[in-house]
Design a protein around this motif. Structure first.
Motif, PDB file in Angstrom:
ATOM      1  N   SER A 175       0.603  -1.093   0.143  1.00 12.55           N
ATOM      2  CA  SER A 175       0.061   0.033  -0.115  1.00 12.55           C
ATOM      3  C   SER A 175       0.627   1.251  -0.004  1.00 12.55           C
ATOM      4  O   SER A 175       0.395   2.216  -0.608  1.00 12.55           O
ATOM      5  N   LEU A 176       2.058   1.260   0.705  1.00 13.16           N
ATOM      6  CA  LEU A 176       3.116   2.333   0.508  1.00 13.16           C
ATOM      7  C   LEU A 176       3.501   2.540  -1.019  1.00 13.16           C
ATOM      8  O   LEU A 176       3.761   3.542  -1.384  1.00 13.16           O
ATOM      9  N   ARG A 178       1.890   1.774  -3.833  1.00 19.13           N
ATOM     10  CA  ARG A 178       0.671   2.336  -4.285  1.00 19.13           C
ATOM     11  C   ARG A 178       0.455   3.661  -3.982  1.00 19.13           C
ATOM     12  O   ARG A 178       0.247   4.526  -4.985  1.00 19.13           O
ATOM     13  N   MET A 179       0.985   4.122  -2.911  1.00 23.53           N
ATOM     14  CA  MET A 179       0.701   5.593  -2.358  1.00 23.53           C
ATOM     15  C   MET A 179       1.803   5.948  -3.336  1.00 23.53           C
ATOM     16  O   MET A 179       1.382   7.354  -3.619  1.00 23.53           O
ATOM     17  N   GLN A 181       3.042   5.680  -5.986  1.00 21.23           N
ATOM     18  CA  GLN A 181       2.464   5.694  -7.333  1.00 21.23           C
ATOM     19  C   GLN A 181       1.422   6.768  -7.544  1.00 21.23           C
ATOM     20  O   GLN A 181       1.459   7.549  -8.484  1.00 21.23           O
ATOM     21  N   PHE A 183       1.227   9.300  -5.979  1.00 26.19           N
ATOM     22  CA  PHE A 183       1.730  10.703  -5.998  1.00 26.19           C
ATOM     23  C   PHE A 183       2.704  10.932  -7.115  1.00 26.19           C
ATOM     24  O   PHE A 183       3.606  11.851  -7.094  1.00 26.19           O
ATOM     25  N   ASN A 184       2.740   9.934  -8.179  1.00 24.31           N
ATOM     26  CA  ASN A 184       3.244  10.324  -9.139  1.00 24.31           C
ATOM     27  C   ASN A 184       4.782  10.140  -9.223  1.00 24.31           C
ATOM     28  O   ASN A 184       5.787  10.797  -9.889  1.00 24.31           O
ATOM     29  N   LEU A 185       5.398   9.374  -7.955  1.00 25.02           N
ATOM     30  CA  LEU A 185       6.760   9.434  -7.799  1.00 25.02           C
ATOM     31  C   LEU A 185       7.466   8.604  -8.751  1.00 25.02           C
ATOM     32  O   LEU A 185       7.056   7.613  -9.288  1.00 25.02           O
ATOM     33  N   SER A 186       8.628   8.960  -9.212  1.00 21.98           N
ATOM     34  CA  SER A 186       9.505   8.236 -10.015  1.00 21.98           C
ATOM     35  C   SER A 186       9.662   6.850  -9.585  1.00 21.98           C
ATOM     36  O   SER A 186       9.797   6.657  -8.384  1.00 21.98           O
ATOM     37  N   SER A 189      12.627   6.859  -7.520  1.00 21.69           N
ATOM     38  CA  SER A 189      12.164   7.597  -6.026  1.00 21.69           C
ATOM     39  C   SER A 189      11.471   6.277  -5.286  1.00 21.69           C
ATOM     40  O   SER A 189      11.790   6.522  -3.781  1.00 21.69           O
ATOM     41  N   LYS A 193      12.911   5.716  -1.878  1.00 25.07           N
ATOM     42  CA  LYS A 193      12.555   6.053  -0.647  1.00 25.07           C
ATOM     43  C   LYS A 193      11.569   5.249   0.173  1.00 25.07           C
ATOM     44  O   LYS A 193      11.235   5.538   1.149  1.00 25.07           O
ATOM     45  N   ILE A 194      11.051   4.199  -0.604  1.00 25.86           N
ATOM     46  CA  ILE A 194       9.854   3.273  -0.137  1.00 25.86           C
ATOM     47  C   ILE A 194      10.358   1.957   0.026  1.00 25.86           C
ATOM     48  O   ILE A 194      10.489   1.416   1.292  1.00 25.86           O
ATOM     49  N   PRO A 197      14.130   1.535   2.492  1.00 24.39           N
ATOM     50  CA  PRO A 197      13.860   1.782   3.757  1.00 24.39           C
ATOM     51  C   PRO A 197      12.870   0.735   4.470  1.00 24.39           C
ATOM     52  O   PRO A 197      13.209   0.063   5.262  1.00 24.39           O
ATOM     53  N   GLY A 198      12.058   0.302   3.759  1.00 29.53           N
ATOM     54  CA  GLY A 198      11.154  -0.564   4.012  1.00 29.53           C
ATOM     55  C   GLY A 198      11.673  -2.154   4.153  1.00 29.53           C
ATOM     56  O   GLY A 198      11.206  -2.781   4.838  1.00 29.53           O
ATOM     57  N   TRP A 274      12.385   3.989  13.923  1.00 31.69           N
ATOM     58  CA  TRP A 274      10.689   4.276  13.516  1.00 31.69           C
ATOM     59  C   TRP A 274       9.859   3.159  13.782  1.00 31.69           C
ATOM     60  O   TRP A 274       8.669   3.236  13.764  1.00 31.69           O
TER      61      TRP A 274
END
Lengths: 276, 255
Positions: A175-176, A178-179, A181, A183-186, A189, A193-194, A197-198, A274
């Motif tokens: 789901s992260l 998809r989130m 995508q 927001f149109n992240l490349s 990215s 960024k996802i 770290p995940g 985190w």
């Protein structure tokens, strides 16, 4: 009114009624700091006592105080660093190569279906091979010197790291992604960024296993052909049946393992603060 | 910017999920989509947002997104979808980083949306330190940061308790009255639908079809829980959905 009655009756019911038994305990590990070292010390004292009284024969186990004396001697003579230095170097180079390549390949397997289809069977085929069995081959390929030792440690840490890394990428919350995508992240990215770290918790817990395997293989490699190194030291002690030196060497490895584990723990606390 | 859905059909394998959906989402209005569980409301939203491709039919944008719009179709998810390793401000900035804005501009937007969602004091907090309601406000702030033309909200309040839900509802109404936005709001909660929807689209059970479109004229800021007109509307919606919901429930048991 009724409340007053209830409270006045309370002591009576406490006398006549049966107390509800507590049954919710256990199954909740808490941190007990001193138990580990205490058990360790007790065990050593027991062996010391056993070897001194003769309950344990000198052939079965060395006396802990003698092992300590050997260790002090090793320290004083400067031989400790002569052995430990090359060993640490081999471990550092080999594990860095293996873990680095393992994380890279593992993440690629996690991201690309074709890479996954091609490499997972290959990794599964390499994983169960005892890497020590390949040492003669490595000697031919990479030379009797440091090369073959690096290669052995690298290969040994590589496979568990790959498996941990692609498992970790698979476990990243979809789901992260998809989130990202939405927001149109490349693509890059999203990976940086996802996904990375995940996947970090899984990669770091894989690192604990890989580095322990790295230490095992380090000794194996040094047993075959090294002048200096903890493995060489242990092998020499073993062939002379010098139990004190053997155990001094083994203790060094244990301490090395504990240190490696603790530093991975420190990295985890820093990078994964985190986590809930 | 308007959105037009032109006879959308969608299926997962052999299971038809949506059947012949035609809709218009007018600019500046909130369209609520309600329907029994499993009727494909969330799928519809993902189709609208381009996260899935419809089996047939088309989704068309009417007009251009307004200037300064970084991400025309922006989602707010039920499970918040915050990055747990990023602070509140970091989560908002994630949506901005790919756009190459100057640092000062990024900072200004983050400050602005956090102020609008009353999160300014929490900009360095990690998601694990926040309550559910605050997490969803962070997600709303992140969505507002990209200045969306259409907000796509997928049951944004369903994961929250009823008090938090009521508060966030007021926040949403406040945000809309201060600066009207276009939104598609998927929910199974009829009260949310009558409080927030200018139009309410009622979907039938699977495969979802448009059963009815209800228009509510009362201005959003005048809608109150317990208002007799809204209560009546909610009752009517429930009577429309009741049989469908029952049938859908039976269906799930059969599966």
């Amino acid at each position: 009114m009724s409340e007053a009655t209830a409270s006045r009756n309370a002591p009576d019911t406490a006398d006549t009624g049966k107390r509800v038994a507590f049954r919710g305990g256990g199954f909740a590990p808490t941190r007990k700091r001193w138990i580990g070292p205490l058990l360790f010390i007790l065990l050593i004292l027991l062996i010391e006592w056993g070897t001194r009284t003769g309950v344990i024969s000198n052939l079965t186990l060395p006396r802990p105080s003698d092992v300590l004396a050997t260790f002090v001697e090793l320290w004083d003579s400067g031989l400790l660093w002569k052995h430990l230095g090359p060993s640490l170097g081999r471990l550092a180079v080999g594990a860095t190569l293996g873990v680095g390549a393992g994380v890279a390949i593992g993440v690629l397997i996690g991201l690309f279906s074709y890479v996954r289809a091609g490499l997972t069977p290959l990794v599964a085929a390499i994983f169960p091979i005892p890497k020590i069995a390949l040492l003669p081959l490595f000697v031919i390929w990479f030379g009797i010197d440091e090369g073959s030792k690096y290669a052995l440690i690298a290969l040994g840490t590589f496979t568990p790291t790959v498996v941990a890394a692609y498992g970790a990428v698979d476990n990243v919350d979809r789901s992260l992604i998809r989130m990202g995508q939405s927001f149109n992240l490349s693509w890059f990215s999203i990976v940086r960024k996802i996904v990375l770290p995940g996947a970090m918790p899984g990669i770091l817990s894989g690192l604990r296993v890989s580095l322990a395997i790295g230490i095992i293989l380090l000794v194996a490699a040094e047993m075959l052909g090294a002048e200096y190194g903890v493995g060489a030291y242990i092998l020499e002690a073993g062939s002379l049946y010098d139990l004190e030196r053997l155990f001094a060497g083994v203790t060094i490895l244990s301490v090395l393992g504990v240190l490696v584990n603790a530093s991975v723990g420190a990295i985890e606390r820093r990078l994964l603060n985190w986590r809930v | 910017m308007d959105l037009h859905l032109d006879s959308i059909r969608h299926a997962y394998g052999s299971v038809a999920v949506l059947e012949d959906i035609s809709l218009t989402i007018p600019s500046g209005r909130i369209v609520c989509v309600i329907g029994p569980s499993g009727c494909g409301k969330s799928t519809l939203l993902r189709l609208i947002g381009g996260l899935e491709r419809p089996a047939s039919g088309a989704i068309l944008q009417g007009g251009d997104p307004p200037a300064g719009c970084l991400n025309p179709l922006t989602f707010i998810f039920q499970d918040f979808a915050l990055l747990p390793w990023r602070s509140v401000a970091g989560n908002v900035s994630l949506a901005l980083e790919d756009h190459g804005l100057p640092n000062a501009e990024t900072e200004r937007i983050i400050g602005d949306v956090l102020a609008r969602t009353k999160l300014s004091d929490f900009r360095d907090a990690l998601p694990k330190q926040l309550s559910g309601g605050m997490k969803q406000r962070v997600a709303i702030a992140r969505a507002l940061a990209v200045n969306p033309a259409v907000l796509l909200m997928d049951e944004p309040l369903s994961a929250l308790d009823s008090q938090t839900r009521a508060l966030l509802m007021e926040d949403l109404v406040g945000l809309w009255t201060r600066r009207p936005f276009t939104a598609v709001y998927v929910t199974h909660n009829l009260q949310e639908a009558v409080l927030l929807g200018h139009e309410i689209v009622v979907l039938s059970r699977r495969p979802g079809r448009v059963r009815e479109i209800v228009k509510l004229e009362t201005p959003l800021q005048d809608r109150r829980v317990g208002d007799p007109d809204l209560e009546r509307e909610q009752q009517r919606l429930w009577s429309l959905m009741r049989e469908e919901a029952q049938a859908a429930d039976q269906e799930l048991i059969d599966v």
